[in-house]
Design a protein around this motif. Structure first.
Motif, mmCIF file in Angstrom:
data_model
loop_
_atom_site.group_PDB
_atom_site.id
_atom_site.type_symbol
_atom_site.label_atom_id
_atom_site.label_comp_id
_atom_site.label_asym_id
_atom_site.label_seq_id
_atom_site.Cartn_x
_atom_site.Cartn_y
_atom_site.Cartn_z
ATOM 1 N N VAL A 19 61.195 25.247 37.886
ATOM 2 C CA VAL A 19 61.067 24.109 38.804
ATOM 3 C C VAL A 19 62.082 24.242 39.939
ATOM 4 C CG1 VAL A 19 61.257 21.596 39.034
ATOM 5 C CG2 VAL A 19 60.087 22.577 37.049
ATOM 6 N N ALA A 20 63.299 24.629 39.608
ATOM 7 C CA ALA A 20 64.337 24.789 40.637
ATOM 8 C C ALA A 20 63.967 25.903 41.618
ATOM 9 C CB ALA A 20 65.687 25.080 39.991
ATOM 10 N N TYR A 21 63.511 27.035 41.102
ATOM 11 C CA TYR A 21 63.112 28.128 42.000
ATOM 12 C C TYR A 21 61.913 27.724 42.858
ATOM 13 C CZ TYR A 21 66.379 31.479 39.997
ATOM 14 O OH TYR A 21 67.516 32.128 39.612
ATOM 15 N N LYS A 22 60.965 27.008 42.272
ATOM 16 C CA LYS A 22 59.829 26.545 43.075
ATOM 17 C C LYS A 22 60.328 25.625 44.183
ATOM 18 C CE LYS A 22 55.398 24.227 43.122
ATOM 19 N NZ LYS A 22 54.262 23.690 42.343
ATOM 20 N N GLY A 23 61.221 24.718 43.848
ATOM 21 C CA GLY A 23 61.774 23.830 44.863
ATOM 22 C C GLY A 23 62.455 24.594 45.984
ATOM 23 N N ALA A 24 63.206 25.608 45.614
ATOM 24 C CA ALA A 24 63.900 26.412 46.624
ATOM 25 C C ALA A 24 62.906 27.110 47.543
ATOM 26 C CB ALA A 24 64.802 27.437 45.940
ATOM 27 N N ILE A 25 61.845 27.634 46.976
ATOM 28 C CA ILE A 25 60.847 28.334 47.782
ATOM 29 C C ILE A 25 60.052 27.357 48.644
ATOM 30 C CG2 ILE A 25 58.722 29.702 47.631
ATOM 31 C CD1 ILE A 25 61.425 31.253 47.255
ATOM 32 N N VAL A 26 59.741 26.187 48.110
ATOM 33 C CA VAL A 26 59.055 25.163 48.917
ATOM 34 C C VAL A 26 59.931 24.797 50.114
ATOM 35 C CG1 VAL A 26 58.266 22.755 48.927
ATOM 36 C CG2 VAL A 26 57.622 24.269 47.041
ATOM 37 N N ALA A 27 61.230 24.640 49.872
ATOM 38 C CA ALA A 27 62.156 24.318 50.967
ATOM 39 C C ALA A 27 62.204 25.460 51.981
ATOM 40 C CB ALA A 27 63.549 24.032 50.411
ATOM 41 N N LEU A 28 62.191 26.702 51.519
ATOM 42 C CA LEU A 28 62.185 27.847 52.435
ATOM 43 C C LEU A 28 60.873 27.922 53.217
ATOM 44 C CD1 LEU A 28 63.851 30.647 50.272
ATOM 45 C CD2 LEU A 28 64.761 29.652 52.376
ATOM 46 N N MET A 29 59.763 27.611 52.564
ATOM 47 C CA MET A 29 58.457 27.628 53.234
ATOM 48 C C MET A 29 58.408 26.608 54.368
ATOM 49 S SD MET A 29 55.915 29.681 52.276
ATOM 50 C CE MET A 29 54.413 28.786 52.616
ATOM 51 N N ALA A 30 59.157 25.543 54.216
ATOM 52 C CA ALA A 30 59.145 24.477 55.227
ATOM 53 C C ALA A 30 59.586 24.996 56.591
ATOM 54 C CB ALA A 30 60.035 23.322 54.782
ATOM 55 N N ARG A 31 60.395 26.035 56.593
ATOM 56 C CA ARG A 31 60.836 26.591 57.881
ATOM 57 C C ARG A 31 59.675 27.063 58.734
ATOM 58 N NH1 ARG A 31 65.757 30.632 56.368
ATOM 59 N NH2 ARG A 31 64.198 31.418 54.931
ATOM 60 N N SER A 32 58.595 27.481 58.093
ATOM 61 C CA SER A 32 57.467 28.022 58.861
ATOM 62 C C SER A 32 56.393 26.980 59.173
ATOM 63 C CB SER A 32 56.844 29.201 58.110
ATOM 64 O OG SER A 32 56.326 28.775 56.871
ATOM 65 N N ALA A 33 56.640 25.728 58.812
ATOM 66 C CA ALA A 33 55.686 24.664 59.144
ATOM 67 C C ALA A 33 55.576 24.546 60.659
ATOM 68 C CB ALA A 33 56.129 23.342 58.531
ATOM 69 N N LYS A 34 54.417 24.144 61.114
ATOM 70 C CA LYS A 34 54.168 24.097 62.556
ATOM 71 C C LYS A 34 54.789 22.883 63.253
ATOM 72 C CE LYS A 34 50.278 27.123 62.504
ATOM 73 N NZ LYS A 34 51.038 28.275 62.224
ATOM 74 N N SER A 35 54.966 21.802 62.527
ATOM 75 C CA SER A 35 55.510 20.605 63.161
ATOM 76 C C SER A 35 56.856 20.237 62.549
ATOM 77 C CB SER A 35 54.545 19.425 62.988
ATOM 78 O OG SER A 35 54.505 19.020 61.631
ATOM 79 N N ILE A 36 57.610 19.453 63.279
ATOM 80 C CA ILE A 36 58.902 18.972 62.760
ATOM 81 C C ILE A 36 58.659 18.111 61.526
ATOM 82 C CG2 ILE A 36 60.887 17.529 63.283
ATOM 83 C CD1 ILE A 36 61.243 19.171 65.589
ATOM 84 N N LYS A 37 57.626 17.291 61.586
ATOM 85 C CA LYS A 37 57.297 16.451 60.440
ATOM 86 C C LYS A 37 56.970 17.320 59.221
ATOM 87 C CE LYS A 37 54.207 12.818 58.858
ATOM 88 N NZ LYS A 37 53.009 12.058 59.103
ATOM 89 N N GLY A 38 56.205 18.373 59.418
ATOM 90 C CA GLY A 38 55.860 19.285 58.330
ATOM 91 C C GLY A 38 57.076 19.987 57.761
ATOM 92 N N LYS A 39 57.975 20.373 58.641
ATOM 93 C CA LYS A 39 59.215 21.012 58.196
ATOM 94 C C LYS A 39 60.033 20.052 57.332
ATOM 95 C CE LYS A 39 59.707 23.937 62.297
ATOM 96 N NZ LYS A 39 59.729 25.300 61.857
ATOM 97 N N LYS A 40 60.151 18.821 57.813
ATOM 98 C CA LYS A 40 60.944 17.824 57.096
ATOM 99 C C LYS A 40 60.318 17.499 55.741
ATOM 100 C CE LYS A 40 62.820 13.172 57.409
ATOM 101 N NZ LYS A 40 62.894 11.943 58.175
ATOM 102 N N GLU A 41 59.019 17.248 55.740
ATOM 103 C CA GLU A 41 58.338 16.903 54.490
ATOM 104 C C GLU A 41 58.397 18.043 53.485
ATOM 105 O OE1 GLU A 41 54.419 15.627 55.652
ATOM 106 O OE2 GLU A 41 55.149 13.681 56.353
ATOM 107 N N GLY A 42 58.191 19.267 53.948
ATOM 108 C CA GLY A 42 58.263 20.426 53.059
ATOM 109 C C GLY A 42 59.651 20.604 52.480
ATOM 110 N N PHE A 43 60.646 20.450 53.336
ATOM 111 C CA PHE A 43 62.028 20.576 52.866
ATOM 112 C C PHE A 43 62.333 19.505 51.827
ATOM 113 C CE2 PHE A 43 66.565 19.557 53.167
ATOM 114 C CZ PHE A 43 67.096 20.790 52.824
ATOM 115 N N LEU A 44 61.954 18.268 52.111
ATOM 116 C CA LEU A 44 62.215 17.172 51.174
ATOM 117 C C LEU A 44 61.470 17.360 49.850
ATOM 118 C CD1 LEU A 44 62.298 14.108 53.593
ATOM 119 C CD2 LEU A 44 64.236 15.269 52.503
ATOM 120 N N ASP A 45 60.248 17.873 49.922
ATOM 121 C CA ASP A 45 59.502 18.160 48.686
ATOM 122 C C ASP A 45 60.233 19.210 47.849
ATOM 123 O OD1 ASP A 45 57.503 16.363 49.428
ATOM 124 O OD2 ASP A 45 56.084 17.931 50.055
#
Length: 143
Positions: free
Chosen positions: A34-60
Motif C-alpha cells: 500500500v505504501a509503495y502504491k501510494g508513493a507511485i501514485v504520488a509520482l504519477m501525479a507529476r505527469s497529470a495534465k492539469s494542476i487539479k489533476g496533479k494535486k488530486e493524484g498527489f493527495l491520493d
C-alpha cells in the motif's frame, strides 16, 4: 518491489510500468505494498495534465502512504517510503511534517532490520541522501 520503486523514483519512464503493476493493490494488501502504491501514485501525479489533476493524484498517493503508516507505524519500510517522499517533494506541497520523526525512527531501528534486501535498500538511499548528515550515515552504514 523495492528495486522497482528505486528505479521508478530515478527514471520517470519506469513510473507508469510500476503504477500498472500496483494497480490491483488495495488497502487489504500488505502495508508495504500500500505504501509503495501510494508513493507511485504520488509520482504519477507529476505527469497529470492539469494542476487539479496533479494535486488530486498527489493527495491520493499520500493518502495511501498515510494509511499504511497509520495501520503499522512501527514498520520501518513504510516509514522509509514516507520519508523518501517527504524529503523529495517541493516544500510548497507542505508534505514534510514527519521527516524528522521518520528519520529518527529509521536511525534508531536500522540495525534491527533482519531483511538484507530492505537493509541494503535503505542504506543505499541514505548514502545518497543530502538529508542525512555524514555522522548519521556513518552510524548507520559505516560510510
Amino acid at each position: 518491489m523495492r528495486a522497482a520503486y528505486k528505479y521508478a523514483a530515478q527514471d520517470s519512464s519506469k513510473i507508469e510500468t510500476l503504477y500498472n503493476d500496483l494497480e490491483g493493490v488495495t488497502k487489504a494488501d500488505s502495508v508495504e505494498l500500500v505504501a509503495y502504491k501510494g508513493a507511485i501514485v504520488a509520482l504519477m501525479a507529476r505527469s497529470a495534465k492539469s494542476i487539479k489533476g496533479k494535486k488530486e493524484g498527489f493527495l491520493d498517493g499520500v493518502g495511501l502512504v498515510e494509511y499504511a503508516v497509520d495501520k503499522d507505524s512501527s514498520n520501518i519500510e513504510v516509514r522509509f517510503v514516507r520519508l523518501s517522499i517527504q524529503q523529495n517533494v517541493p516544500k510548497f506541497l507542505r508534505y514534510n511534517d514527519a521527516i524528522e520523526n521518520d528519520k529518527a525512527f529509521i536511525l534508531e531501528n536500522f540495525n534491527g532490520i533482519t531483511s538484507r534486501s530492505l537493509k541494503s535498500h535503505i542504506a543505499d538511499y541514505v548514502s545518497h541522501s543530502k538529508h542525512f548528515t555524514d555522522e548519521e550515515k556513518a552510524r548507520m552504514i559505516g560510510l
